[in-house]
Design an enzyme around this catalytic site. Structure first.
Site, mmCIF file in Angstrom:
data_model
loop_
_atom_site.group_PDB
_atom_site.id
_atom_site.type_symbol
_atom_site.label_atom_id
_atom_site.label_comp_id
_atom_site.label_asym_id
_atom_site.label_seq_id
_atom_site.Cartn_x
_atom_site.Cartn_y
_atom_site.Cartn_z
ATOM 1 N N GLU A 83 -3.195 -4.894 -2.725
ATOM 2 C CA GLU A 83 -3.737 -5.861 -3.688
ATOM 3 C C GLU A 83 -3.854 -5.239 -5.072
ATOM 4 O OE1 GLU A 83 -4.868 -4.968 -0.739
ATOM 5 O OE2 GLU A 83 -6.109 -6.510 0.187
ATOM 6 N N CYS A 101 -10.159 -4.995 0.623
ATOM 7 C CA CYS A 101 -11.282 -4.047 0.705
ATOM 8 C C CYS A 101 -12.182 -4.223 -0.520
ATOM 9 C CB CYS A 101 -10.760 -2.618 0.797
ATOM 10 S SG CYS A 101 -10.219 -1.931 -0.781
ATOM 11 N N ASN A 158 0.833 -1.212 0.000
ATOM 12 C CA ASN A 158 0.000 0.000 0.000
ATOM 13 C C ASN A 158 0.862 1.254 0.000
ATOM 14 O OD1 ASN A 158 0.616 -0.809 2.710
ATOM 15 N ND2 ASN A 158 -1.011 0.463 3.511
ATOM 16 N N GLU A 183 0.313 5.265 0.469
ATOM 17 C CA GLU A 183 -0.650 6.290 0.884
ATOM 18 C C GLU A 183 -0.255 7.648 0.325
ATOM 19 O OE1 GLU A 183 -1.077 5.833 5.152
ATOM 20 O OE2 GLU A 183 -2.216 3.988 4.845
ATOM 21 N N CYS A 229 -4.112 0.481 -2.483
ATOM 22 C CA CYS A 229 -3.971 -0.704 -1.630
ATOM 23 C C CYS A 229 -2.943 -1.668 -2.219
ATOM 24 C CB CYS A 229 -5.301 -1.448 -1.535
ATOM 25 S SG CYS A 229 -6.583 -0.584 -0.635
ATOM 26 N N CYS A 258 -10.732 -3.304 -3.951
ATOM 27 C CA CYS A 258 -9.789 -4.320 -4.460
ATOM 28 C C CYS A 258 -10.534 -5.565 -4.934
ATOM 29 C CB CYS A 258 -8.774 -4.685 -3.388
ATOM 30 S SG CYS A 258 -7.582 -3.359 -3.115
HETATM 31 N N1 THU Z 1 -5.252 -1.400 2.677
HETATM 32 C C1 THU Z 1 -4.675 -2.287 1.819
HETATM 33 O O1 THU Z 1 -3.601 -2.061 1.289
HETATM 34 N N2 THU Z 1 -5.349 -3.438 1.575
HETATM 35 C C2 THU Z 1 -6.485 -3.825 2.205
HETATM 36 O O2 THU Z 1 -6.976 -4.898 1.927
HETATM 37 C C3 THU Z 1 -7.103 -2.950 3.200
HETATM 38 C C4 THU Z 1 -6.544 -1.587 3.292
HETATM 39 C C5 THU Z 1 -4.491 -0.180 3.022
HETATM 40 C C6 THU Z 1 -5.050 1.109 2.526
HETATM 41 C C7 THU Z 1 -4.475 2.090 3.530
HETATM 42 O O3 THU Z 1 -3.157 2.432 3.154
HETATM 43 C C8 THU Z 1 -4.388 1.291 4.821
HETATM 44 O O4 THU Z 1 -4.449 -0.070 4.429
HETATM 45 C C9 THU Z 1 -5.487 1.605 5.820
HETATM 46 O O5 THU Z 1 -6.735 1.503 5.243
#
Ligand code: THU
Length: 132
Positions: A56, A88, A43, A45, A54, A91
């Site tokens: 995935e 999520c 991930n 940000e 994310c 994804c």
């Molecule tokens: N996030 C992911 O990378 N994958 C997931 O399946 C759930 C959420 C990340 C997005 C963000 O950077 C952090 O987790 C908090 O939501």
């Protein structure tokens, strides 16, 4: 492929997570058909939170950039979560674009694989662009 290998790749790439806002570090490893080494994503940000990607989706986009639209066989996703992390909804929608309903999702925490789900378990009715 042994799913524990997929887990190890996901755990390793998680170290490169850029997540200063949430502190929630995620790694993903995607098995591409006919390719030995899994394609990984983490991930990333952004100060504009909605621009966050994310793990995935990062893995899926990297795989398509490298190999084109090829079959995907499985994904592992790992975070420091209890009992495990699941992808999520956004994804899942992206996975549903490219993967069958029985696509295996290895849901992990830092200790290892905790649950194997199929895409249909998490997204039983994916959106499809079907016009009348
Ligand atoms: N996030 C992911 O990378 N994958 C997931 O399946 C759930 C959420 C990340 C997005 C963000 O950077 C952090 O987790 C908090 O939501």
């Amino acid at each position: 492929m042994d799913p524990n290998i997929l887990f190890k790749y996901a755990l390793q790439v998680r170290d490169r997570s850029y997540s200063p806002y949430s502190g929630f570090r995620v790694g993903a490893a995607l098995k591409v058909a006919g390719v030995e080494e899994p394609v990984t994503g983490t991930n990333v940000e952004n100060a504009s939170y909605g621009a966050t990607i994310c793990a995935e989706r990062a893995a899926v986009l990297a795989a398509i950039a490298r190999y084109g639209k090829v079959p995907f066989e499985a994904i592992a996703v790992v975070a420091d979560a209890q009992p495990y992390v699941v992808p999520c909804a956004a994804c899942l929608g992206v996975l549903a674009e490219f993967c069958p309903a029985d696509f295996p999702i290895y849901c992990c925490n830092l200790e290892g694989i905790q649950k194997v789900l199929q895409l249909r378990d998490l997204l039983p009715n994916p959106f499809r662009l079907e016009r009348p």
